[in-house]
Motif scaffolding. Structure first.
Motif, PDB file in Angstrom:
ATOM      1  N   GLU A 125      -7.457   1.242  -8.948  1.00 33.80           N
ATOM      2  CA  GLU A 125      -8.675   2.159  -8.432  1.00 33.80           C
ATOM      3  C   GLU A 125     -10.003   1.469  -8.766  1.00 33.80           C
ATOM      4  O   GLU A 125     -10.945   1.663  -8.007  1.00 33.80           O
ATOM      5  CB  GLU A 125      -8.656   3.794  -9.124  1.00 33.80           C
ATOM      6  N   TYR A 149      -9.100   1.666  -0.785  1.00 32.51           N
ATOM      7  CA  TYR A 149      -8.507   2.559  -1.412  1.00 32.51           C
ATOM      8  C   TYR A 149      -6.804   2.341  -1.230  1.00 32.51           C
ATOM      9  O   TYR A 149      -5.995   2.128  -2.176  1.00 32.51           O
ATOM     10  CB  TYR A 149      -8.712   3.911  -1.627  1.00 32.51           C
ATOM     11  N   LEU A 153      -4.105   0.818  -3.555  1.00 29.33           N
ATOM     12  CA  LEU A 153      -2.940   1.569  -4.131  1.00 29.33           C
ATOM     13  C   LEU A 153      -1.716   1.378  -3.430  1.00 29.33           C
ATOM     14  O   LEU A 153      -0.412   1.687  -4.087  1.00 29.33           O
ATOM     15  CB  LEU A 153      -3.474   3.148  -4.216  1.00 29.33           C
TER      16      LEU A 153
END
Length: 327
Positions: A125, A149, A153
């Protein structure tokens, strides 16, 4: 030597609501999936007090502040690395400008590599947030946050973008059967057109900043379609998801005159009459890849091949940005 990689991505619903010009006023939501096509960053120690960079261009400079590549320059500056005695090389499975989030993947791969080079244990993150800061805040690019993101992730992930800039992320709650159906029946075809995402997104960003009612109405509906996509996928209604993709594309086309063109429109119409339930251009629009959900894969593949398009097969990536080699 150190080698990092970050996955490219496809959007599964709600794309466009991740731009600050929208979510800071209304909040955003989307679903994105990382795929097993990657951007790679290699770092290697050299024996000369210079910084060597190899991408589509070659740079040899005395320190980080002289670097022309904006993301590399800002990443080195952000982490306090002067670049001396270092060589940076980038490679990719698929060229940039094709709608698969390559700029965000590049930034996350680079930051992952630089943190690892300094032996930092950095959460995914944090890497995503830093990649967003570089592109959105430092470089003032009119882009959103989903690429950075999802690349950091991995997985098939839901994102909520809050007005205070908080990003919430959680895995889409789907069964293994649904995941496999998606992998089997989603088909990706390159249109032959490349473009700069920032050029296409600039119009949306500007209209949102100006409070354009039509743009906000469009993005409100796109966000609702993202939530409907979530429900369809979590209940295993994959063909309903395909139909939502078609609805999404019809609304996405309204956002800009540059979103599509006559050739892309023709390809899309042929696909719908040749085994596709629904589809859309991936990314900002204007070119890149067409993604379809197919009810008849062989028929769709024949139709697209007849128009000179080839399929890029993929699987989902579950790891996100990672270090794949270190010596």
């Amino acid at each position: 030597m150190l080698l990092a990689r970050s996955p490219l991505r496809i959007s599964l619903g709600g794309g466009g609501t991740d731009l600050p010009s929208y979510y800071r006023k209304h909040g955003g939501f989307l679903i994105a999936a990382a795929i097993n096509k990657y951007v790679y960053i290699a770092l290697q120690r050299t024996y000369v007090p210079e910084l060597i960079i190899r991408y589509s261009k070659y740079e040899n400079v005395a320190h980080a502040g002289e670097v022309q590549h904006p993301i590399i320059r800002e990443a080195l500056t952000m982490l306090g690395h002067d670049g001396r005695f270092l060589e940076i090389t980038s490679m990719a499975d698929i060229a940039s400008g094709t709608g698969l989030g390559s700029s965000g993947s590049f930034g996350t791969a680079l930051l992952k590599a630089l943190h690892a080079w300094k032996h930092h244990l950095t959460p995914a993150e944090q890497i995503a947030a830093q990649a967003c800061e570089i592109e959105i805040e430092r470089l003032k690019e009119p882009v959103g946050k989903q690429d950075q993101y999802i690349s950091a992730l991995g997985g098939i992930t839901c994102f909520e973008f809050l007005p205070d800039d908080t990003v919430k992320a959680w895995p889409l709650d789907i069964s293994q059967d649904t995941r496999e159906e998606l992998e089997d029946n989603l088909m990706l075809f390159f249109t032959g057109y490349s473009r700069s995402a920032s050029v296409i997104l600039k119009e949306q960003d500007q209209k949102s900043k100006e409070g354009d009612a039509d743009m906000f109405q469009n993005l409100h509906f796109i966000k609702e379609l993202g939530l409907r996509s979530k429900k369809a996928l979590e209940t295993g209604a994959v063909e309903e998801f395909g139909r939502i993709m078609n609805e999404h594309w019809q609304w996405k086309r309204k956002r800009s005159a540059g979103m599509s063109n006559a050739v892309i429109d023709e390809l899309y119409d042929i696909a719908l009459s040749s085994g596709a339930v629904g589809g859309k251009l991936i990314g900002a629009g204007g070119g890149g890849f067409l993604l379809f959900y197919a009810s008849d894969k062989p028929k769709l593949l024949r139709a697209m091949r007849a128009k000179g398009l080839s399929e890029v097969r993929f699987r989902f990536d579950s790891h996100g940005a990672s270090i794949v080699f270190r010596d």
